[in-house]
Design a protein around this motif. Structure first.
Motif, PDB file in Angstrom:
ATOM      1  N   VAL A 177      -0.155   0.719   6.220  1.00 41.38           N
ATOM      2  CA  VAL A 177      -0.158  -0.745   6.110  1.00 41.38           C
ATOM      3  C   VAL A 177      -1.609  -1.197   6.116  1.00 41.38           C
ATOM      4  N   ILE A 178      -1.991  -1.958   5.093  1.00 40.84           N
ATOM      5  CA  ILE A 178      -3.354  -2.494   5.082  1.00 40.84           C
ATOM      6  C   ILE A 178      -3.295  -4.006   5.258  1.00 40.84           C
ATOM      7  N   ARG A 179      -4.219  -4.519   6.019  1.00 37.30           N
ATOM      8  CA  ARG A 179      -4.378  -5.967   6.153  1.00 37.30           C
ATOM      9  C   ARG A 179      -5.711  -6.321   5.531  1.00 37.30           C
ATOM     10  N   PHE A 180      -5.733  -7.410   4.791  1.00 42.82           N
ATOM     11  CA  PHE A 180      -6.962  -7.701   4.084  1.00 42.82           C
ATOM     12  C   PHE A 180      -7.154  -9.202   3.950  1.00 42.82           C
ATOM     13  N   ALA A 181      -8.399  -9.565   3.755  1.00 45.46           N
ATOM     14  CA  ALA A 181      -8.719 -10.958   3.478  1.00 45.46           C
ATOM     15  C   ALA A 181      -9.666 -10.957   2.296  1.00 45.46           C
ATOM     16  N   GLY A 182      -9.292 -11.648   1.235  1.00 44.20           N
ATOM     17  CA  GLY A 182     -10.174 -11.781   0.082  1.00 44.20           C
ATOM     18  C   GLY A 182     -10.518 -10.453  -0.555  1.00 44.20           C
ATOM     19  N   ASP A 183     -11.826 -10.159  -0.612  1.00 46.09           N
ATOM     20  CA  ASP A 183     -12.310  -9.030  -1.402  1.00 46.09           C
ATOM     21  C   ASP A 183     -11.980  -7.660  -0.840  1.00 46.09           C
ATOM     22  N   ASP A 184     -11.695  -7.580   0.461  1.00 45.65           N
ATOM     23  CA  ASP A 184     -11.563  -6.219   0.985  1.00 45.65           C
ATOM     24  C   ASP A 184     -10.219  -5.576   0.662  1.00 45.65           C
ATOM     25  N   ARG A 185      -9.347  -6.297  -0.049  1.00 44.66           N
ATOM     26  CA  ARG A 185      -8.108  -5.673  -0.509  1.00 44.66           C
ATOM     27  C   ARG A 185      -8.437  -4.495  -1.428  1.00 44.66           C
ATOM     28  N   GLN A 186      -9.354  -4.772  -2.377  1.00 46.83           N
ATOM     29  CA  GLN A 186      -9.724  -3.732  -3.330  1.00 46.83           C
ATOM     30  C   GLN A 186     -10.324  -2.526  -2.626  1.00 46.83           C
ATOM     31  N   SER A 187     -11.194  -2.764  -1.647  1.00 53.76           N
ATOM     32  CA  SER A 187     -11.822  -1.623  -0.986  1.00 53.76           C
ATOM     33  C   SER A 187     -10.803  -0.868  -0.126  1.00 53.76           C
ATOM     34  N   SER A 188      -9.829  -1.615   0.441  1.00 53.54           N
ATOM     35  CA  SER A 188      -8.773  -0.931   1.199  1.00 53.54           C
ATOM     36  C   SER A 188      -7.935  -0.047   0.287  1.00 53.54           C
ATOM     37  N   LEU A 189      -7.633  -0.574  -0.911  1.00 49.30           N
ATOM     38  CA  LEU A 189      -6.851   0.218  -1.866  1.00 49.30           C
ATOM     39  C   LEU A 189      -7.645   1.439  -2.321  1.00 49.30           C
ATOM     40  N   THR A 221       1.886   2.320  -5.072  1.00 48.79           N
ATOM     41  CA  THR A 221       2.849   1.248  -4.897  1.00 48.79           C
ATOM     42  C   THR A 221       2.372   0.368  -3.761  1.00 48.79           C
ATOM     43  N   GLU A 222       2.254  -0.910  -4.042  1.00 53.29           N
ATOM     44  CA  GLU A 222       1.834  -1.839  -3.004  1.00 53.29           C
ATOM     45  C   GLU A 222       3.003  -2.770  -2.740  1.00 53.29           C
ATOM     46  N   ILE A 223       3.524  -2.729  -1.520  1.00 54.80           N
ATOM     47  CA  ILE A 223       4.662  -3.587  -1.172  1.00 54.80           C
ATOM     48  C   ILE A 223       4.178  -4.604  -0.136  1.00 54.80           C
ATOM     49  N   PRO A 224       4.075  -5.865  -0.537  1.00 55.32           N
ATOM     50  CA  PRO A 224       3.604  -6.866   0.412  1.00 55.32           C
ATOM     51  C   PRO A 224       4.547  -6.959   1.614  1.00 55.32           C
ATOM     52  N   LEU A 225       3.981  -7.147   2.799  1.00 57.51           N
ATOM     53  CA  LEU A 225       4.815  -7.375   3.976  1.00 57.51           C
ATOM     54  C   LEU A 225       5.284  -8.814   3.918  1.00 57.51           C
ATOM     55  N   THR A 226       6.585  -8.999   3.885  1.00 53.48           N
ATOM     56  CA  THR A 226       7.112 -10.334   3.641  1.00 53.48           C
ATOM     57  C   THR A 226       7.366 -11.089   4.928  1.00 53.48           C
ATOM     58  N   TYR A 227       7.546 -12.355   4.793  1.00 53.37           N
ATOM     59  CA  TYR A 227       7.950 -13.268   5.865  1.00 53.37           C
ATOM     60  C   TYR A 227       6.883 -13.458   6.933  1.00 53.37           C
ATOM     61  N   VAL A 228       5.665 -13.048   6.671  1.00 51.50           N
ATOM     62  CA  VAL A 228       4.633 -13.150   7.686  1.00 51.50           C
ATOM     63  C   VAL A 228       3.369 -13.725   7.060  1.00 51.50           C
ATOM     64  N   LYS A 235      -2.345 -11.752   4.886  1.00 50.89           N
ATOM     65  CA  LYS A 235      -2.075 -10.831   3.798  1.00 50.89           C
ATOM     66  C   LYS A 235      -2.058  -9.413   4.299  1.00 50.89           C
ATOM     67  N   ALA A 236      -0.956  -8.767   4.119  1.00 52.66           N
ATOM     68  CA  ALA A 236      -0.820  -7.376   4.513  1.00 52.66           C
ATOM     69  C   ALA A 236       0.134  -6.717   3.549  1.00 52.66           C
ATOM     70  N   SER A 237      -0.140  -5.463   3.249  1.00 53.98           N
ATOM     71  CA  SER A 237       0.722  -4.729   2.336  1.00 53.98           C
ATOM     72  C   SER A 237       0.945  -3.328   2.863  1.00 53.98           C
ATOM     73  N   ARG A 238       2.097  -2.791   2.515  1.00 53.98           N
ATOM     74  CA  ARG A 238       2.300  -1.368   2.702  1.00 53.98           C
ATOM     75  C   ARG A 238       1.880  -0.696   1.397  1.00 53.98           C
ATOM     76  N   VAL A 239       1.044   0.313   1.520  1.00 60.33           N
ATOM     77  CA  VAL A 239       0.518   0.979   0.336  1.00 60.33           C
ATOM     78  C   VAL A 239       0.918   2.454   0.352  1.00 60.33           C
ATOM     79  N   LEU A 240       1.559   2.875  -0.720  1.00 66.32           N
ATOM     80  CA  LEU A 240       1.889   4.288  -0.875  1.00 66.32           C
ATOM     81  C   LEU A 240       1.113   4.823  -2.069  1.00 66.32           C
ATOM     82  N   VAL A 241       0.301   5.824  -1.826  1.00 65.89           N
ATOM     83  CA  VAL A 241      -0.479   6.413  -2.912  1.00 65.89           C
ATOM     84  C   VAL A 241      -0.184   7.905  -2.978  1.00 65.89           C
ATOM     85  N   LYS A 242       0.032   8.386  -4.188  1.00 67.86           N
ATOM     86  CA  LYS A 242       0.180   9.820  -4.398  1.00 67.86           C
ATOM     87  C   LYS A 242      -0.919  10.280  -5.339  1.00 67.86           C
TER      88      LYS A 242
END
Lengths: 362, 522
Positions: B455-467, B494-501, B504-511
């Motif tokens: 699970v990554i939490r991000f604000a603005g630009d650091d989404r890309q660096s987290s990915l 696969t980036e699945i946003p955490l909903t209802y909250v 900005k946070a997403s669950r990220v699955l990378v293979k």
């Protein structure tokens, strides 16, 4: 008065998945919780709200957070009981019954577990008749009933009680507390008298959900006609998922899903998603809008597919079910119509096909 | 100098092997019946395939096997497992082993404890790890003679620390020979399903060590000094030592190998694949070269897990399926004579009418039966049985294909002669060379992989660096698993946003996956 036993859990969970319209969280975990609680504490009595003492206190309880977190940080069970007891203490009155706030998704089953543990009956009624993402999106808000006080509780003994002026504020404050408490928490809400519940709630919704689940369970063999006739719903579209686009926004999974028609090559159904499946556009024309329900079913086995599981290449059937009649009162489009979700569209009144209409019971 | 690899697939009916060079060209292929002692089959198939081959040129051997899956399905050889969950005070509402079939639960579930520990979605501790409670749990395991332990902590795929510390404590208390399975090595987010998979993994330890020891013995027997791998559910490889520890990751490798092998042999990336074996036929669909995955929760022996498996339809239609003439119709299967088809089939001098006999008499299968049996086979029965086969294969093909456009149908497997030359819904029927060993070929061409699920939490630009960081972590994991660092690539994100909250946070699955680096380049 009747009882919900372990045998009812599976069809109830299936019905809740359907009414979750792609969101609302996977009821599987709620089903496991309800089963364990019923095994431990016995079956749950389900009552009509007008069978309760009219002045008796009723409150709703739900898990609030992110479904992705809830399946990892599995509830303890104690947080639901703690939130309801705190509500009782705060108001200085005992509860006579518990109510699900939504019948759709995991929150259909979780109040069952709490009711079993507390030895209280469960009201055969709810505030949404489906799943919606926010606390204020209920028929109670339309009826002028407050969500507050709300109690947000975790399993460690932390809890917060919020007195708020509007149901929207209850949503905002409750949600903020949940982020700090682990994103998988109990929220007790909408304390009301049984008399108020009888007048305002969507009645018979647990029974409806259970019956839908039973019919959906049989639909893999017999087809959807029986279920659609029972619910007064209609078949919208049949085809293949050709595009899914999801993205993170503030607390919502927004996105679209495009489905290519099985028989007409150029016809595309576009589903607009905000956690749940909200709007269906058939070749650009809105054909189903909230609060009416859109469900995507796997073409092979008629199992509902959640928005998180929609994927390219799936063969699906899209059906629509009408919102509960209690939604159709002054102001509902402002609260749960397309514009409430940020779409510049009017509510499209629900219609059934002629054939379905003939067989409709609602 | 060309280096060589061998892929082996042990199925219920046949044990197959292929020898390929570094251009993935098939140099030799062999199929032998799976024996009651399956490792004999591996030895036999290696003997045949290595005939005249310079063993020093063989670098790698990849094995796909149904052993562990069959052990779960048939409830054979499973160990009793101590179940430790690091989650208190959360998670008591659903205890370990919920919704397991009663027989499996009785056989597998030993001492159970839910103790303080685990992490929140944002990396904070739910509670400090309760080391005293873990020691108490270990003592209960020791008293009961339980040597296999499954440890599952909340958010362990993102924060492994508590599981690792718990493993150290358990090893100290139970001794170094205890087999400890940690959930973060086994599955992704979804505590209950991951815990289920971890318990199965622990239960399979004995079986898995026997398989891997036998595999190594077979390699030694043939003087093969090679890197040994097993194939995983997603069609990628695990080193044999690791597979002995993580057998649950190999449970679904058979169909994946077959589909990926079929795809590579046919040179196609969009197709329906039907694999007809001795007992059953599996149909799946390849989308962009990978099997389409099922949306349904995958059950193994009645236990719900969160593995991603190919979306498959399986029916009892195979070369060994028993054909029974009835009043005006025939029934086929679901029983099969399996690997005994070569002796049991009517046209081979046996006493059972099988689909292979039908196919031979009808001219679809050549070089099978020695002769028509005395009195022949009633042509009406042949027609009825073939009509049934054709209708079933039409139905499977139409059900699998993902658009109204006709797709090619790739027919593979020892029983694929049963597939007609024209199938409804298929643009054409492709029978690639070496199709009978597509699953072994799928194993031979498998790549090494790595994955992250966080699970990554991000604000603005650091989404890309987290990915980007998640991508790098997956690639590193693939390289650690044996992938060539110069050829490793991200195969899915696969980036699945955490909903209802709010926030900005997403669950990220990378293979990530890449071809194996050759031994020389290490």
């Amino acid at each position: 008065m009747r009882q919900i036993t372990s045998e009812d859990i599976e069809p109830l969970a299936l019905g809740a998945t359907l009414l979750g319209t792609g969101g609302g969280g996977d009821p599987h975990i709620g089903a496991l919780m309800a089963k364990q609680a019923i095994d431990e504490f016995g079956p749950v009595t389900v009552v009509e709200p007008d069978a309760l003492p009219p002045d008796g206190l009723v409150a709703a309880v739900a898990v609030v957070g992110a479904p992705t977190v809830i399946v990892e940080r599995v509830p303890a069970g104690s947080e639901f009981v703690a939130s309801l007891r705190a509500m009782s203490r705060h108001l200085g009155r005992d509860l006579v019954a518990i109510m699900p706030i939504e019948v759709g998704g995991m929150n259909t089953l979780i109040p069952l577990a709490a009711a079993a543990e507390m030895g209280l009956p469960l009201v055969d009624a709810d505030g949404m008749g489906r799943a919606f993402p926010e606390i204020e999106m209920t028929v109670f808000t339309l009826a002028g009933l407050p969500a507050a006080p709300i109690v947000v509780a975790d399993e460690k003994g932390n809890l917060g009680i919020f007195e708020t002026t509007t149901n929207k504020t209850a949503e905002t404050l409750g949600r903020t507390a949940v982020v700090q408490l682990g994103m998988a928490n109990a929220v007790a809400q909408y304390p009301m008298t049984a008399g108020q519940c009888a007048a305002a709630a969507i009645r018979g919704s647990l029974s409806y959900c259970l019956e839908l689940g039973r019919r959906l369970g049989e639909a893999a063999e017999t087809g959807l006609a029986d279920l659609l006739a029972f619910a007064g719903g209609r078949s919208v579209f049949s085809g293949t998922v050709v595009d899914v686009d999801r993205r993170a926004t503030d607390g919502f999974t927004r996105g679209t899903c495009a489905i290519e028609h099985a028989g007409e090559p150029d016809r595309v159904l576009r589903l607009l998603i905000q956690n749940e499946l909200l709007i269906a556009l058939d070749d650009g024309e809105p054909v189903v809008t909230p609060p009416d329900l859109i469900c995507v079913l796997d073409h092979e086995n008629t199992r509902p597919i959640t928005t998180e599981n929609l994927a390219y290449g799936q063969r699906v059937d899209v059906i629509a079910l009408p919102a509960a009649e209690q939604w159709h009162r002054e102001g509902f489009t402002d609260l749960v119509g397309p514009r409430a979700f940020g779409y510049d569209l009017d509510y499209v009144p629900f219609t059934t096909t002629e054939a379905n209409f003939q067989g409709s019971v609602r | 100098m060309s280096r060589l690899r061998i892929g082996i697939d042990v199925g219920g009916t046949n044990t197959d092997a292929v020898l390929v060079d570094d251009h993935d060209t098939v140099l030799a292929a062999e199929k032998t019946p799976t024996t009651s002692e399956p490792l004999d089959g591996i030895r036999a198939v290696l003997t045949a395939i290595l005939d005249g081959v310079d063993r020093a040129k063989v670098d790698q051997v990849m094995l796909g096997t149904t052993h562990p899956a069959n052990a779960v399905i048939q409830r054979r050889g499973l160990s009793e497992v101590g179940v430790l969950r690091l989650a208190a005070p959360t998670s008591f509402a659903v205890r370990p082993g919920a919704a397991w079939p009663a027989d499996l639960r009785a056989q597998v579930l030993g001492p159970v404890a839910i103790v303080g520990g685990g992490f929140e979605y944002d990396g904070r501790e739910i509670a400090p790890l309760d080391e005293g409670a873990i020691r108490e749990f270990a003592a209960r395991c020791a008293r009961g003679g339980v040597r296999a332990v499954a440890v599952s902590g909340v958010f362990a795929p993102a924060s492994t620390e508590h599981e690792e510390r718990a493993a150290d404590i358990l090893a100290a208390e139970l001794g170094a020979t205890a087999r400890i399975s940690l959930s973060h090595e086994v599955g992704s987010l979804g505590l209950l399903e991951r815990e289920n998979a971890t318990i199965l993994n622990a239960a399979l330890q004995e079986v898995a060590h026997r398989v891997v020891d036998g595999f190594r013995a077979a390699l030694n027997h043939h003087d093969l000094d090679v890197d040994a791998f097993l194939t995983q559910n997603d069609g990628t490889l695990m080193a044999a030592d690791q597979a002995a520890r993580l057998p649950v990751l190999t449970l679904g490798s058979g169909p994946t190998n077959s589909m990926r092998g079929a795809c590579a042999l046919a040179g196609l990336s969009e197709a329906v694949v039907i694999d007809v074996g001795g007992t059953s036929a599996d149909a799946g669909v390849l989308v962009d070269g990978f099997p389409r995955e099922s949306t349904a929760a995958v059950e193994v022996g009645g236990v719900r897990t969160n593995f991603r498996m190919p979306d498959l339809i399986s029916i009892g239609l195979g070369g060994g399926s028993v054909v029974r003439p009835g009043e005006g119709d025939v029934t086929v299967g679901p029983d099969s004579v399996g690997y005994r088809v070569a002796e049991a089939a009517l046209t081979r001098g046996g006493d059972t009418l099988t689909l292979s006999d039908i196919s031979a008499v009808a001219g679809r299968l050549t070089g099978f039966g020695r002769q028509e049996p005395a009195g022949g086979i009633d042509p009406r029965i042949v027609k009825l049985a073939l009509d049934w086969v054709d209708a079933e294969i039409d139905r499977m093909t139409t059900r699998m294909k993902s658009s109204r456009h006709a797709l090619p149908l790739i027919a593979v497997g020892g029983g694929s002669h049963l597939v007609a030359d024209a199938v409804r819904g298929a643009s054409r029927v492709v029978r690639p060379e070496h199709h009978a060993v597509a699953n072994a070929y799928g194993a031979a061409i498998a790549e090494a992989s790595g994955a992250v699920d966080r699970v990554i939490r991000f604000a603005g630009d650091d989404r890309q660096s987290s990915l980007d960081e998640a991508r790098r972590a997956a690639a590193d994991a693939a390289v650690a698993a044996g992938a060539d660092p110069h050829a490793v690539r991200v195969t899915s994100l696969t980036e699945i946003p955490l909903t209802y909250v709010p926030g900005k946070a997403s669950r990220v699955l990378v293979k990530a996956a890449g071809p194996l680096r050759t031994r020389r380049s290490r």
